[in-house]
Design an enzyme around this catalytic site. Structure first.
Site, mmCIF file in Angstrom:
data_model
loop_
_atom_site.group_PDB
_atom_site.id
_atom_site.type_symbol
_atom_site.label_atom_id
_atom_site.label_comp_id
_atom_site.label_asym_id
_atom_site.label_seq_id
_atom_site.Cartn_x
_atom_site.Cartn_y
_atom_site.Cartn_z
ATOM 1 N N HIS A 10 -11.791 29.284 29.606
ATOM 2 C CA HIS A 10 -12.557 28.741 28.482
ATOM 3 C C HIS A 10 -13.266 27.446 28.883
ATOM 4 C CE1 HIS A 10 -12.487 26.847 24.226
ATOM 5 N NE2 HIS A 10 -13.420 27.776 24.236
ATOM 6 N N GLU A 37 -16.060 31.449 30.438
ATOM 7 C CA GLU A 37 -16.812 31.290 29.183
ATOM 8 C C GLU A 37 -17.329 29.871 29.180
ATOM 9 O OE1 GLU A 37 -17.261 29.954 24.918
ATOM 10 O OE2 GLU A 37 -16.070 29.095 26.529
ATOM 11 N N ASP A 39 -20.542 27.129 26.996
ATOM 12 C CA ASP A 39 -21.441 26.977 25.850
ATOM 13 C C ASP A 39 -22.809 26.481 26.318
ATOM 14 O OD1 ASP A 39 -19.206 27.357 23.895
ATOM 15 O OD2 ASP A 39 -18.503 25.520 24.872
ATOM 16 N N HIS A 52 -21.030 21.703 24.349
ATOM 17 C CA HIS A 52 -20.369 22.265 23.164
ATOM 18 C C HIS A 52 -20.818 21.578 21.883
ATOM 19 C CE1 HIS A 52 -17.191 22.946 20.193
ATOM 20 N NE2 HIS A 52 -16.971 24.081 20.819
ATOM 21 N N GLU A 112 -21.750 31.752 25.895
ATOM 22 C CA GLU A 112 -21.797 31.501 24.446
ATOM 23 C C GLU A 112 -23.047 30.696 24.118
ATOM 24 O OE1 GLU A 112 -18.492 29.576 22.322
ATOM 25 O OE2 GLU A 112 -19.888 29.348 20.638
HETATM 26 O O1 G3P Z 1 -16.341 31.861 22.891
HETATM 27 C C1 G3P Z 1 -15.115 31.578 22.407
HETATM 28 C C2 G3P Z 1 -14.942 30.126 22.049
HETATM 29 O O2 G3P Z 1 -15.486 29.337 23.050
HETATM 30 C C3 G3P Z 1 -15.523 29.768 20.725
HETATM 31 O O3 G3P Z 1 -15.228 28.505 20.308
HETATM 32 O O4 G3P Z 1 -15.790 26.186 19.834
HETATM 33 O O5 G3P Z 1 -14.604 26.737 21.915
HETATM 34 O O6 G3P Z 1 -16.990 27.314 21.666
HETATM 35 P P1 G3P Z 1 -15.678 27.133 20.975
HETATM 36 MG MG MG Z 2 -17.390 28.474 23.512
#
Ligand code: G3P
Ligand code: MG
Length: 261
Positions: A10, A37, A39, A52, A112
């Site tokens: 993440h 993953e 952002d 993020h 994302e």
């Molecule tokens: O993509 C899953 C997760 O990353 C979504 O939440 O806020 O960590 O971007 P966040």
């Molecule tokens: Mg995310």
């Protein structure tokens, strides 16, 4: 069948490195991860960068909106100090830098799309265009083979909480698969997936029930969860049929984590 890696780091390297930076990607790699993953948001000049939060203050010092600064200004900013002095000077990175890094190291990506408010369509479109251009050879190979792009882990998977951003990505790059992100699974989830021609539902494991997991799988969609940080919980949801998840604890949950335990 879920064609992608089951366990995904993440925000690059979970909580072990400053999120959404190249240092995070290096950390994930050092822990054996080949799936990530992160952002993506737009800078003022339309360049996609990893970020993020839409405003400064948490991972980057300062006040104001990220979208008010150009990519040159942003990539000169420190996105590492907040986590510890050993990361001081780690810059905000561009999406293109990350694409290059992941290709060089064979890392699969869940991209994302994280638009700042008011930039949903533009962010979805630009991230999709940049990605499609980068993966042009893989997409062409698929068109030639006649197989669906969904079945190919050589391509990334887009996700977003923003329906509009995913819709724009679908229009700009229909061959890059999409997953719809939702914190809580609403009653109209299947309609949303159909409208986006999405391949997967991405959801918060905290609110997921075994019955919901079963319904998503029975409808033949992929099911991906965030953010699962204990091996016990990971085993539990995998047992419900969840296909994959991202984790902040890449030190506790190995990249090769599997159900028996
Ligand atoms: O993509 C899953 C997760 O990353 C979504 O939440 O806020 O960590 O971007 P966040
Ligand atoms: Mg995310």
């Amino acid at each position: 069948m879920w064609p992608y890696p089951k366990i995904v780091a993440h925000r690059g390297g979970g909580t072990l490195a400053p999120e959404n930076t190249l240092a995070a990607l290096r950390c994930g790699l050092e822990h054996g991860y080949r799936a990530v993953e992160f952002d993506v948001m737009l800078a003022r000049d339309g360049v996609p960068i990893l970020m993020h939060d839409a405003v400064f203050g948490r991972t980057v010092r300062g006040v104001g909106k990220v979208a008010d600064f150009t990519s040159d200004e942003l990539t000169a900013m420190d996105a590492g100090s907040w986590l510890g002095p050993q990361f001081a000077g780690e810059p905000i990175c561009t999406y293109r830098q990350v694409l290059d890094f992941c290709r060089r190291h064979g890392i699969w990506m869940n991209v994302e799309i994280k638009p700042a408010e008011g930039f949903e369509v533009e962010t979805g479109r630009i991230v999709a265009q940049v990605t499609e251009e980068f993966f042009a050879d893989e997409i062409a190979a698929h068109e030639a083979s006649g197989r669906g792009t969904w079945a190919d882990p050589a391509l990334p998977l887009f996700s977003s909480f923003s329906f509009e951003a995913l819709r724009a990505a679908q229009v700009a790059a229909p061959d890059i698969p999409r997953g719809f992100l939702t914190d809580v699974i609403e009653d109209d989830w299947q309609l949303r997936l159909q409208e986006l021609d999405a391949v997967a539902l991405h959801t918060n494991h905290k609110y997921l029930s075994p019955m919901q997991a079963q319904a998503v799988k029975q409808a033949a969609y992929g099911l991906f969860c965030y953010t699962v940080n204990t091996p016990t919980r990971a085993r539990e949801i995998l047992g419900w049929g969840v296909d994959g998840f991202c984790t902040d604890r890449i030190d506790l949950i190995g990249a090769d984590f599997s159900l028996p335990g």
